[in-house]
Write a protein that holds these residues in place. Structure first.
Motif, PDB file in Angstrom:
ATOM      1  N   HIS A 117      -6.213   2.487  14.438  1.00  0.00           N
ATOM      2  CA  HIS A 117      -5.701   3.720  14.061  1.00  0.00           C
ATOM      3  C   HIS A 117      -5.636   4.273  12.530  1.00  0.00           C
ATOM      4  N   GLN A 118      -5.347   2.933  11.823  1.00  0.00           N
ATOM      5  CA  GLN A 118      -5.187   2.986  10.379  1.00  0.00           C
ATOM      6  C   GLN A 118      -6.766   3.356   9.809  1.00  0.00           C
TER       7      GLN A 118
ATOM      8  N   ILE B  71      -5.945  -2.048   5.144  1.00  0.00           N
ATOM      9  CA  ILE B  71      -5.407  -1.793   6.422  1.00  0.00           C
ATOM     10  C   ILE B  71      -5.254  -2.962   7.419  1.00  0.00           C
ATOM     11  N   GLY B  72      -4.476  -2.852   8.333  1.00  0.00           N
ATOM     12  CA  GLY B  72      -4.756  -3.974   9.182  1.00  0.00           C
ATOM     13  C   GLY B  72      -3.501  -4.901   9.284  1.00  0.00           C
ATOM     14  N   ASP B  73      -3.601  -6.154   9.555  1.00  0.00           N
ATOM     15  CA  ASP B  73      -2.729  -7.091   9.446  1.00  0.00           C
ATOM     16  C   ASP B  73      -2.132  -7.542   8.085  1.00  0.00           C
ATOM     17  N   VAL B  74      -3.034  -7.322   7.216  1.00  0.00           N
ATOM     18  CA  VAL B  74      -2.946  -7.830   5.741  1.00  0.00           C
ATOM     19  C   VAL B  74      -1.887  -7.036   5.115  1.00  0.00           C
ATOM     20  N   ILE B  75      -1.677  -5.804   5.623  1.00  0.00           N
ATOM     21  CA  ILE B  75      -0.459  -4.938   5.077  1.00  0.00           C
ATOM     22  C   ILE B  75       0.900  -5.182   5.857  1.00  0.00           C
TER      23      ILE B  75
ATOM     24  N   VAL C 125       0.657  -1.117   0.099  1.00  0.00           N
ATOM     25  CA  VAL C 125      -0.069  -0.083   0.016  1.00  0.00           C
ATOM     26  C   VAL C 125       1.068   1.221   0.067  1.00  0.00           C
ATOM     27  N   ASN C 126       0.232   2.473  -0.452  1.00  0.00           N
ATOM     28  CA  ASN C 126       0.947   3.508  -0.352  1.00  0.00           C
ATOM     29  C   ASN C 126       0.778   4.236   0.904  1.00  0.00           C
TER      30      ASN C 126
END
Length: 241
Positions: A177-178, A162-166, A148-149
């Motif tokens: 927060h994301q 967002i989250g664990d996948v990034i 992701v950017n």
């Protein structure tokens, strides 16, 4: 997330535990061997020790290596007092099961074997993206997760992640927060920027180890000479064994 499993001979045959499957145990391990000295490994190691299991932790590098080592030593000293054995700088060569016993063979000039009744793998977690068919969505990804950017946009301009996948940091409050940042961007077109250094984390051992910001070492690398202020507090007697 899903638990990351190491690749060495015998790992699939011994029936190892992970932080996902350990909760299904119906019999207390008599002698638990924990592979991984990070927060998850140490939290579970202390829990089982206090339930009465003998516990040995094997760590390739340094236990709690991402934390300030001066602070981490307080936790590790408490573990030593409780009878938890921690071996650092060791590499597992293979594992094997012999009836009701598991043997963990360490690499080295002379063969050393650690014996236990159960083996818990706690070497980290990886993003669970295998079933998403990201290639069909033209979404770039790497072993560490979806790329992701700074605004959480993927290579498909219609998809955000967002989250664990990034990838790191893999904390629930980091994902929250994301999400708040992304909502600001999508609904109000506000500029957003995530500063990983501002995200707190806690290792839930006893004593707990909480951290936010840079460690001494990281601060010196970024800013050169720094001043460190220390404040000593006496531990509550309930923490001392």
């Amino acid at each position: 997330q899903t638990c990351a499993l190491p690749i060495f001979p015998g790992i699939e045959a011994v029936g190892c535990l992970t932080s996902d499957t350990v909760w299904n145990l119906r019999v207390q391990p008599g002698r638990l061997v924990v592979l991984g000295g990070g927060p998850i490994g140490l939290e579970l190691a202390q829990a089982f020790r206090r339930l009465g299991s003998e516990v040995t932790v094997l760590e390739l590098s340094q236990p709690l290596g991402k934390e300030d080592q001066e602070c981490a030593s307080v936790v590790l000293d408490a573990f030593a007092r409780e009878g938890i054995t921690i071996r650092c700088g060791v590499k597992v060569e293979r594992v094997r099961r012999l009836r009701a016993r598991i043997e963990v063979v360490l690499a080295g000039a002379t063969e050393e074997t650690i014996q236990g009744t159960d083996l818990l793998i706690a070497i980290g977690r990886r993003p669970n993206i295998d079933g998403l068919d990201l290639a069909a969505g033209r979404i770039k990804h790497e072993p560490g997760g979806i790329v992701v950017n700074k605004r959480f946009g993927t290579t498909n301009k219609r998809v955000y992640a967002i989250g664990d996948v990034i990838g790191a940091p893999q904390f629930t409050h980091a994902a929250n927060h994301q999400a708040s940042l992304l909502i600001r961007h999508l609904l109000f077109r506000l500029p957003i920027k995530m500063n990983v250094d501002e995200i707190p984390r806690v290792t839930f051992t006893d004593p707990e180890l909480a951290h936010v910001g840079l460690t001494d070492e990281q601060a010196r690398e970024r800013h050169g000479a720094i001043r460190v202020d220390r404040k000593s507090t006496r531990l509550n007697s309930s923490h001392v064994k």
